[in-house]
Design a protein around this motif. Structure first.
Motif, PDB file in Angstrom:
ATOM      1  N   GLY A   1      -3.664   7.604  -0.263  1.00  0.00           N
ATOM      2  CA  GLY A   1      -3.785   8.168  -1.604  1.00  0.00           C
ATOM      3  C   GLY A   1      -3.002   9.437  -1.832  1.00  0.00           C
ATOM      4  O   GLY A   1      -3.118  10.054  -2.900  1.00  0.00           O
ATOM      5  N   ASN A   2      -2.179   9.846  -0.871  1.00  0.00           N
ATOM      6  CA  ASN A   2      -1.351  11.042  -1.040  1.00  0.00           C
ATOM      7  C   ASN A   2      -0.042  10.692  -1.746  1.00  0.00           C
ATOM      8  O   ASN A   2       0.372   9.527  -1.771  1.00  0.00           O
ATOM      9  CB  ASN A   2      -1.041  11.665   0.324  1.00  0.00           C
ATOM     10  N   THR A   3       0.606  11.705  -2.295  1.00  0.00           N
ATOM     11  CA  THR A   3       1.888  11.507  -2.969  1.00  0.00           C
ATOM     12  C   THR A   3       3.010  12.059  -2.102  1.00  0.00           C
ATOM     13  O   THR A   3       3.012  13.234  -1.731  1.00  0.00           O
ATOM     14  CB  THR A   3       1.903  12.208  -4.339  1.00  0.00           C
TER      15      THR A   3
ATOM     16  N   LYS B   1       9.012   8.597  -5.858  1.00  0.00           N
ATOM     17  CA  LYS B   1       7.642   9.090  -5.766  1.00  0.00           C
ATOM     18  C   LYS B   1       6.769   7.947  -5.250  1.00  0.00           C
ATOM     19  O   LYS B   1       6.653   6.895  -5.895  1.00  0.00           O
ATOM     20  CB  LYS B   1       7.154   9.567  -7.138  1.00  0.00           C
ATOM     21  N   ILE B   2       6.171   8.140  -4.082  1.00  0.00           N
ATOM     22  CA  ILE B   2       5.449   7.078  -3.398  1.00  0.00           C
ATOM     23  C   ILE B   2       3.992   7.476  -3.182  1.00  0.00           C
ATOM     24  O   ILE B   2       3.702   8.593  -2.729  1.00  0.00           O
ATOM     25  CB  ILE B   2       6.112   6.768  -2.037  1.00  0.00           C
ATOM     26  N   LYS B   3       3.091   6.566  -3.517  1.00  0.00           N
ATOM     27  CA  LYS B   3       1.668   6.746  -3.233  1.00  0.00           C
ATOM     28  C   LYS B   3       1.387   6.115  -1.872  1.00  0.00           C
ATOM     29  O   LYS B   3       1.617   4.924  -1.670  1.00  0.00           O
ATOM     30  CB  LYS B   3       0.813   6.081  -4.315  1.00  0.00           C
ATOM     31  N   THR B   4       0.888   6.912  -0.931  1.00  0.00           N
ATOM     32  CA  THR B   4       0.651   6.400   0.413  1.00  0.00           C
ATOM     33  C   THR B   4      -0.675   5.642   0.475  1.00  0.00           C
ATOM     34  O   THR B   4      -1.483   5.678  -0.459  1.00  0.00           O
ATOM     35  CB  THR B   4       0.617   7.539   1.440  1.00  0.00           C
ATOM     36  N   SER B   5      -0.899   4.980   1.600  1.00  0.00           N
ATOM     37  CA  SER B   5      -2.120   4.183   1.753  1.00  0.00           C
ATOM     38  C   SER B   5      -3.373   5.050   1.763  1.00  0.00           C
ATOM     39  O   SER B   5      -4.472   4.566   1.492  1.00  0.00           O
ATOM     40  CB  SER B   5      -2.055   3.363   3.050  1.00  0.00           C
TER      41      SER B   5
ATOM     42  N   GLN C   1       5.921   4.726  -7.295  1.00  0.00           N
ATOM     43  CA  GLN C   1       5.327   5.027  -8.598  1.00  0.00           C
ATOM     44  C   GLN C   1       6.358   5.380  -9.651  1.00  0.00           C
ATOM     45  O   GLN C   1       6.172   5.098 -10.836  1.00  0.00           O
ATOM     46  CB  GLN C   1       4.314   6.165  -8.451  1.00  0.00           C
TER      47      GLN C   1
ATOM     48  N   SER D   1       0.816  -1.226   0.000  1.00  0.00           N
ATOM     49  CA  SER D   1       0.000   0.000   0.000  1.00  0.00           C
ATOM     50  C   SER D   1       0.841   1.263   0.000  1.00  0.00           C
ATOM     51  O   SER D   1       0.310   2.367   0.133  1.00  0.00           O
ATOM     52  CB  SER D   1      -0.977   0.040   1.182  1.00  0.00           C
ATOM     53  N   PHE D   2       2.168   1.111  -0.127  1.00  0.00           N
ATOM     54  CA  PHE D   2       3.051   2.268  -0.298  1.00  0.00           C
ATOM     55  C   PHE D   2       3.899   1.996  -1.544  1.00  0.00           C
ATOM     56  O   PHE D   2       5.090   1.696  -1.467  1.00  0.00           O
ATOM     57  CB  PHE D   2       3.914   2.486   0.943  1.00  0.00           C
ATOM     58  N   ASP D   3       3.241   2.073  -2.693  1.00  0.00           N
ATOM     59  CA  ASP D   3       3.879   1.718  -3.955  1.00  0.00           C
ATOM     60  C   ASP D   3       4.836   2.804  -4.425  1.00  0.00           C
ATOM     61  O   ASP D   3       4.559   3.998  -4.304  1.00  0.00           O
ATOM     62  CB  ASP D   3       2.818   1.490  -5.038  1.00  0.00           C
TER      63      ASP D   3
END
Length: 372
Positions: free
Chosen positions: A216-218, A210-214, A186, A182-184
């Motif tokens: 949905g934030n960047t 650049k990481i998408k948090t659980s 990107q 859930s912390f992909d």
């Protein structure tokens, strides 16, 4: 979510020179290695070049006779570079230039003590970050192997994503990142080849993750390991670190102007906040805030992150953009992987650390909890 930074030092293998008792001992070997590596790149080897190479090889016992010393190895892949010394017959450089042979010199590596490796995993387990930035890691394969084998061995949960890009350090110590599900990750941007008017900037790299948090934030994370204070003159080292700080500041300003709000600059910056080299990131013109001076940081009374944790040993940072700083719930430091003082009694450490060689690192880990 929790973000952390840790100069890991002990993941399976390290260059053997980094395990010497004193930095000065390793510095001499590293200088010889750097010089001979430069000399062999010449298209034509003059007699002076050959004599200097032989001098270096004789100084590092075993290179001229066996093709390897305690810390340096000669790899000849094709063609002949060296005629080894035999008895009273001296060694001879057979190649007359770079086109005569394919090969290189490399620094030999040693396996790290198993206890130290496991204690590195214990630090990572105790911090339990969703996004864990690592400094002084060998390569992605090593970090991935550590994640798959050692972290579960001490009863912890392995990470979903592991990423590391090889940098510029001739010893092969790089910066990377591990993230939970859930912390992909990107995207990744490397700055390994960034140059300024004086040449290549970064000693390792300044990768942007650049990481998408659980939620949905960047989150944009820039991981760094600035030029050390060893190996070179103090003034040259200070100048190199300032060039690196200036370039990181430029990248940060560019990303803010592009609309990124949540940016963290983390890692071992190898200098204290009061000194000139870090002023582009920490000075009056910067809006970045370090977690250790945040009002929600829970410290242990020691202002430093390296060694005994004194003020002059504050080398590691989590610097946050204003909007990221506003998302801080709390921050802290994990020092139990460090051997404190001569006898290891300066502050608490894991019971598995019985001697200094058992320590996970000379650096404590920093972490921050973010409402992100």
């Amino acid at each position: 979510m929790r973000l952390a930074s840790f100069n890991v030092e002990n993941m399976f293998e390290r260059p053997s020179i980094m395990n010497l008792p004193k930095w000065e001992d390793g510095e001499k070997v590293l200088q010889d290695f750097a010089r001979i590596s430069d000399l062999i790149q010449k298209q034509q080897y003059s007699n002076t070049d050959k004599q200097e190479m032989l001098t270096i090889m004789k100084r590092n016992s075993g290179l001229a006779t066996k093709g390897e010393s305690k810390h340096i190895l000669l790899n000849e892949i094709r063609g002949k570079f060296l005629k080894k010394q035999q008895g009273t017959r001296p060694a001879e450089i057979l190649a007359n230039g770079r086109n005569d042979w394919i090969g290189w010199f490399e620094l030999k590596r040693e396996t790290v003590k198993e206890t130290a490796i496991e204690n590195t995993a214990r630090v990572i387990h105790e911090v339990n970050a969703d996004v864990f930035c690592v400094v002084e890691a060998e390569n992605r394969i090593t970090v991935n192997r550590f994640n798959q084998i050692v972290i579960p061995k001490i009863g912890s949960q392995q990470y979903t994503h592991v990423m590391l890009i090889d940098g510029n350090d001739m010893r092969g110590i790089d910066v990377g990142i591990l993230t939970r599900q859930s912390f992909d990750i990107q995207s990744i941007i490397s700055h390994v080849d960034d140059i300024d008017s004086e040449g290549k900037v970064f000693s390792r790299d300044c990768p942007e993750f650049k990481i998408k948090t659980s939620l949905g934030n960047t989150l944009l994370v820039l991981v760094n390991h600035f030029k050390s204070k060893g190996f070179g003159s103090p003034s040259d080292n200070d100048h190199r670190r300032k060039r690196q700080a200036q370039r990181v500041r430029e990248i940060y300003d560019e990303r803010i102007n592009e609309g990124f709000e949540f940016i963290a600059i983390v890692g071992d910056l190898n200098d204290t906040p009061d000194r000139d080299p870090l002023q582009p990131l920490i000075g009056n013109s910067s809006d970045l805030k370090d977690i250790m001076v945040h009002d929600k940081f829970i410290g242990d009374g020691r202002p430093g992150t390296f060694g005994n944790g004194t003020k002059s040993q504050k080398l590691d940072y989590i610097l946050m953009s204003p909007k990221l700083s506003n998302k801080v719930k709390q921050g802290g430091i994990e020092r139990r992987g460090v051997w404190g003082g001569i006898n290891g009694t300066l502050f608490p450490h894991f019971p598995e650390i019985v001697t200094a060689k058992d320590a996970a690192s000379d650096h404590a880990a920093l972490w921050v909890d973010l409402d992100l």
